[in-house]
Enzyme design. Sequence first.
Site, short mmCIF file in Angstrom:
data_model
loop_
_atom_site.label_atom_id
_atom_site.label_comp_id
_atom_site.label_asym_id
_atom_site.label_seq_id
_atom_site.Cartn_x
_atom_site.Cartn_y
_atom_site.Cartn_z
CG PHE A 151 0.68 2.68 -26.05
CD1 PHE A 151 2.03 2.51 -26.33
CD2 PHE A 151 -0.04 1.59 -25.55
CE1 PHE A 151 2.65 1.28 -26.12
CE2 PHE A 151 0.58 0.36 -25.34
CZ PHE A 151 1.92 0.21 -25.62
CG ASP A 236 -6.81 1.72 -28.01
OD1 ASP A 236 -7.31 1.13 -27.04
OD2 ASP A 236 -5.59 1.66 -28.30
CE LYS A 265 -3.30 -1.22 -20.27
NZ LYS A 265 -3.11 -0.56 -21.56
C1 LIG Z 1 -2.34 -0.93 -22.76
C2 LIG Z 1 -2.91 -0.40 -24.02
C3 LIG Z 1 -2.86 -1.15 -25.20
C4 LIG Z 1 -2.13 -2.46 -25.31
O1 LIG Z 1 -2.70 -3.45 -24.51
P1 LIG Z 1 -1.88 -4.82 -24.24
O2 LIG Z 1 -2.86 -5.64 -23.46
O3 LIG Z 1 -0.65 -4.46 -23.46
O4 LIG Z 1 -1.56 -5.40 -25.55
C5 LIG Z 1 -3.48 -0.63 -26.32
N1 LIG Z 1 -4.11 0.55 -26.28
C6 LIG Z 1 -4.18 1.30 -25.15
C7 LIG Z 1 -4.93 2.59 -25.17
C8 LIG Z 1 -3.57 0.85 -23.99
O5 LIG Z 1 -3.61 1.61 -22.89
#
Ligand SMILES: *Cc1c(COP(=O)(O)O)cnc(C)c1O
Length: 414
Positions: A151, A236, A265
């Site tokens: 994701f 990521d 986050k």
């Molecule tokens: C939440 C998340 C995203 C997206 O972040 P947003 O702030 O919602 O755009 C991307 N990569 C990972 C691994 C995530 O957990």
Amino acid sequence: MQGLPSDTAAEAVDSQQVVQWYDDHCMRTYRRLPVVFVRGEGCYLWDAEGRRYLDLVSGGRAGNALGHGNPKVAEAVSKQIATLPYLSNDFYHYFQGRLAAELAETTNCKRAFFVNSGAEANETAIKLARKWAHQVRGIEKPEIITFFDSFHGRTLGALTATGQPKYQRGFEPLPEGFRYVPFNDAKALEEAITPSTAAVMLEPILGESGIKPAAPEFMQAVRRLCDQNNILLILDEVQTGFGRTGRFWAYEHYGIQPDILTNAKTLGGGLPIGVCLATEEVASAFGPGDHGCTFGGNPICCAAALASLEYVRENNLVENAERVGDILRRRLEEMAVRTQAVAEIRGMGLMIGVDLVRPVAQQAVLKGLEHGLVLTASSEVTLRLLPALVFGETHATEAAWALQNVIYEVGGAP
Ligand SMILES: *Cc1c(COP(=O)(O)O)cnc(C)c1O
């Protein structure tokens, strides 16, 4: 309309009215839980009726990992909003510079580009990798390899990087230049590499897909394959970074380093800020005018991030995530023995996936509210726990016992 639109005093909130406004006027993209929160403190939330809940998801989706109403972040933000909340990147200000310098202390990726979200941080990573591939390797159509069940966000580039057709369906045409392989499968990755491969992009722990960590041998093989083929490794760490796993960056568990690194986050202590970090060599592919972001790196969000960083350091929250994460796992394992309702517990630090034996995870989330527990599920069987980094031992014990009651009530125990 009663009072000012921004009047959020708990006693002024009529929760049915709030839900009605959402139903009538917000787009129907979210499945929301039937609760209206009005206040938070540390690891607890209160709803409009005055009931208290233990928050196991950092405000949901791990968006505020320093505890609700964090005093340090509150002070920094209050001060900044009254003096200089916004400046574009046409100018210098203390907070972005200082934050970039502080982040550089934590990683080999020494240069920062600031954005407002995780998706934007990953878009930046994708653009940077493509620019580097054109410039340094002369690849005409650079490709990025990502993984099934990953994701990376909802904007078109990040969505295409996300190896899950269910999120992509209906949004075609998607941008070209992505290819997917199974997670934790180094051989499949090796076979997918071509002369056009510019980068491999992955989460050290699949977050959205149920907290599934990369195997150490796999992560090391990914790094080795990248080195052998002059390919960039993009990590990521939007969810795993900033202490969540018991290390400041999750890659530290694996003895490897990335070329590009993203985070969002936890960074802003509840405020929207994301960052794409890259090594000096890779970052030099970007020059003036190559990328931009109106609110990226603004004083107020950078001040919040600096306060977060300081709070994490002063309170040893990275160590706390490791220590209390272990305790929480132990409490959950004890609960699993008592109930026989748990198939597997996975994760690192305060990022824990609990697979139930029976497909009652969604019911457990709803029932959790009745027991004063805020949970999320990432499938019919998986509960995804992402408590704040300030989570303590007593919270862990409280969570495990409450979860046990919830599981019994939804018929989760065989
Ligand atoms: C939440 C998340 C995203 C997206 O972040 P947003 O702030 O919602 O755009 C991307 N990569 C990972 C691994 C995530 O957990």
